[in-house]
Scaffold this motif. Structure first.
Motif, PDB file in Angstrom:
ATOM      1  N   THR A 110      -2.041  -0.679  -7.019  1.00  0.00           N
ATOM      2  CA  THR A 110      -2.048  -2.142  -7.017  1.00  0.00           C
ATOM      3  C   THR A 110      -3.469  -2.641  -7.168  1.00  0.00           C
ATOM      4  O   THR A 110      -4.430  -1.947  -6.822  1.00  0.00           O
ATOM      5  CB  THR A 110      -1.455  -2.698  -5.702  1.00  0.00           C
ATOM      6  OG1 THR A 110      -2.340  -2.367  -4.627  1.00  0.00           O
ATOM      7  CG2 THR A 110      -0.066  -2.147  -5.432  1.00  0.00           C
ATOM      8  N   ALA A 111      -3.616  -3.856  -7.681  1.00  0.00           N
ATOM      9  CA  ALA A 111      -4.943  -4.449  -7.836  1.00  0.00           C
ATOM     10  C   ALA A 111      -5.609  -4.621  -6.471  1.00  0.00           C
ATOM     11  O   ALA A 111      -6.797  -4.334  -6.307  1.00  0.00           O
ATOM     12  CB  ALA A 111      -4.838  -5.787  -8.551  1.00  0.00           C
ATOM     13  N   LEU A 112      -4.829  -5.075  -5.497  1.00  0.00           N
ATOM     14  CA  LEU A 112      -5.371  -5.252  -4.160  1.00  0.00           C
ATOM     15  C   LEU A 112      -5.809  -3.907  -3.579  1.00  0.00           C
ATOM     16  O   LEU A 112      -6.919  -3.774  -3.056  1.00  0.00           O
ATOM     17  CB  LEU A 112      -4.342  -5.909  -3.232  1.00  0.00           C
ATOM     18  CG  LEU A 112      -4.773  -6.050  -1.770  1.00  0.00           C
ATOM     19  CD1 LEU A 112      -5.987  -6.962  -1.648  1.00  0.00           C
ATOM     20  CD2 LEU A 112      -3.623  -6.571  -0.929  1.00  0.00           C
ATOM     21  N   GLY A 113      -4.962  -2.915  -3.668  1.00  0.00           N
ATOM     22  CA  GLY A 113      -5.272  -1.600  -3.115  1.00  0.00           C
ATOM     23  C   GLY A 113      -6.510  -0.992  -3.739  1.00  0.00           C
ATOM     24  O   GLY A 113      -7.352  -0.424  -3.039  1.00  0.00           O
ATOM     25  N   SER A 114      -6.633  -1.109  -5.050  1.00  0.00           N
ATOM     26  CA  SER A 114      -7.794  -0.560  -5.736  1.00  0.00           C
ATOM     27  C   SER A 114      -9.079  -1.250  -5.272  1.00  0.00           C
ATOM     28  O   SER A 114     -10.086  -0.601  -5.004  1.00  0.00           O
ATOM     29  CB  SER A 114      -7.610  -0.723  -7.245  1.00  0.00           C
ATOM     30  OG  SER A 114      -8.678  -0.131  -7.919  1.00  0.00           O
ATOM     31  N   GLY A 115      -9.027  -2.563  -5.177  1.00  0.00           N
ATOM     32  CA  GLY A 115     -10.193  -3.322  -4.695  1.00  0.00           C
ATOM     33  C   GLY A 115     -10.513  -3.013  -3.246  1.00  0.00           C
ATOM     34  O   GLY A 115     -11.677  -2.901  -2.858  1.00  0.00           O
ATOM     35  N   MET A 116      -9.466  -2.875  -2.431  1.00  0.00           N
ATOM     36  CA  MET A 116      -9.663  -2.580  -1.014  1.00  0.00           C
ATOM     37  C   MET A 116     -10.272  -1.189  -0.820  1.00  0.00           C
ATOM     38  O   MET A 116     -11.103  -0.989   0.059  1.00  0.00           O
ATOM     39  CB  MET A 116      -8.342  -2.679  -0.248  1.00  0.00           C
ATOM     40  CG  MET A 116      -7.829  -4.096  -0.073  1.00  0.00           C
ATOM     41  SD  MET A 116      -9.008  -5.228   0.736  1.00  0.00           S
ATOM     42  CE  MET A 116      -9.145  -4.488   2.346  1.00  0.00           C
ATOM     43  N   LYS A 117      -9.868  -0.250  -1.656  1.00  0.00           N
ATOM     44  CA  LYS A 117     -10.411   1.107  -1.547  1.00  0.00           C
ATOM     45  C   LYS A 117     -11.928   1.078  -1.754  1.00  0.00           C
ATOM     46  O   LYS A 117     -12.673   1.732  -1.029  1.00  0.00           O
ATOM     47  CB  LYS A 117      -9.730   2.022  -2.560  1.00  0.00           C
ATOM     48  CG  LYS A 117      -9.822   3.468  -2.202  1.00  0.00           C
ATOM     49  CD  LYS A 117      -8.855   4.288  -3.009  1.00  0.00           C
ATOM     50  CE  LYS A 117      -8.299   5.359  -2.111  1.00  0.00           C
ATOM     51  NZ  LYS A 117      -7.184   6.045  -2.637  1.00  0.00           N
ATOM     52  N   GLU A 118     -12.376   0.304  -2.731  1.00  0.00           N
ATOM     53  CA  GLU A 118     -13.814   0.185  -2.979  1.00  0.00           C
ATOM     54  C   GLU A 118     -14.508  -0.518  -1.809  1.00  0.00           C
ATOM     55  O   GLU A 118     -15.561  -0.089  -1.357  1.00  0.00           O
ATOM     56  CB  GLU A 118     -14.067  -0.590  -4.270  1.00  0.00           C
ATOM     57  CG  GLU A 118     -15.521  -0.630  -4.664  1.00  0.00           C
ATOM     58  CD  GLU A 118     -15.738  -1.295  -6.006  1.00  0.00           C
ATOM     59  OE1 GLU A 118     -16.781  -1.940  -6.161  1.00  0.00           O
ATOM     60  OE2 GLU A 118     -14.869  -1.174  -6.893  1.00  0.00           O
ATOM     61  N   ALA A 119     -13.895  -1.580  -1.301  1.00  0.00           N
ATOM     62  CA  ALA A 119     -14.464  -2.305  -0.160  1.00  0.00           C
ATOM     63  C   ALA A 119     -14.505  -1.417   1.083  1.00  0.00           C
ATOM     64  O   ALA A 119     -15.497  -1.415   1.822  1.00  0.00           O
ATOM     65  CB  ALA A 119     -13.659  -3.574   0.116  1.00  0.00           C
ATOM     66  N   PHE A 120     -13.417  -0.675   1.311  1.00  0.00           N
ATOM     67  CA  PHE A 120     -13.387   0.246   2.440  1.00  0.00           C
ATOM     68  C   PHE A 120     -14.493   1.282   2.310  1.00  0.00           C
ATOM     69  O   PHE A 120     -15.126   1.659   3.296  1.00  0.00           O
ATOM     70  CB  PHE A 120     -12.033   0.963   2.538  1.00  0.00           C
ATOM     71  CG  PHE A 120     -10.906   0.142   3.084  1.00  0.00           C
ATOM     72  CD1 PHE A 120     -11.128  -1.011   3.822  1.00  0.00           C
ATOM     73  CD2 PHE A 120      -9.607   0.531   2.872  1.00  0.00           C
ATOM     74  CE1 PHE A 120     -10.079  -1.759   4.331  1.00  0.00           C
ATOM     75  CE2 PHE A 120      -8.536  -0.204   3.376  1.00  0.00           C
ATOM     76  CZ  PHE A 120      -8.780  -1.354   4.114  1.00  0.00           C
ATOM     77  N   GLY A 121     -14.714   1.767   1.088  1.00  0.00           N
ATOM     78  CA  GLY A 121     -15.756   2.768   0.859  1.00  0.00           C
ATOM     79  C   GLY A 121     -17.120   2.265   1.295  1.00  0.00           C
ATOM     80  O   GLY A 121     -17.892   2.996   1.917  1.00  0.00           O
TER      81      GLY A 121
END
Length: 152
Positions: A110-121
């Motif tokens: 998902t777009a949200l999940g992909s963005g969140m993964k980067e933010a979480f990183g």
């Protein structure tokens, strides 16, 4: 039985047991005394097998020494004030970081999940850096002082 008690992969729980074992060794044994893994495990309320795995990693990192045989056991190789918590953490080679699970919750599909993964990183890298700063600034002697109210 939890994986960290029967497997060979270090988990964050191992870090807690490692610190307890070092405090136990520093507080209960003279420099020339050896403590058996079963005694240390009993003092830390865990299994001797797990304690031996943890202590073997600390021995490889030259934090503790080990002597086999009837008169054997584990002992600190250096004074507690020279052993940092960061050194212990690195010696264990913990496979699962202390903040485990954050990245697993973000779905790449998902777009949200992909963005969140980067933010979480970004958060995880900053957290890890700051955590290591704290751990590198504290010693086993500090832990002894806090637990037992005494200076080593």
């Amino acid at each position: 039985m939890p994986v960290d008690k029967c497997g060979g992969v270090a988990t964050p729980r191992w870090f807690g047991y490692a610190l307890q074992s070092l405090v136990y060794l520093a507080h209960h044994a003279d420099r020339d005394d050896r403590c058996p893994s079963g005694e240390i495990a009993g003092g830390c309320a865990t299994e001797a097998t797990l304690m031996r795995r943890i202590l073997s990693r600390l021995a490889r990192a030259q934090i503790v020494g080990a002597r086999e045989g009837r008169e054997g056991g584990y002992f600190l190789l250096r004074p507690p004030e020279s052993i940092t918590l960061g050194e212990v953490y690195r010696a264990l080679e913990i496979a699962e970081p202390l903040h485990s699970g954050m990245l697993d919750s973000a779905d790449d599909c998902t777009a949200l999940g992909s963005g969140m993964k980067e933010a979480f990183g970004d958060v995880i890298r900053e957290t890890e850096r700051r955590m290591m700063e704290v751990l590198d600034g504290r010693t086993i002697a500090d832990m002894i002082g806090q637990v037992f109210g005494q200076k080593v």
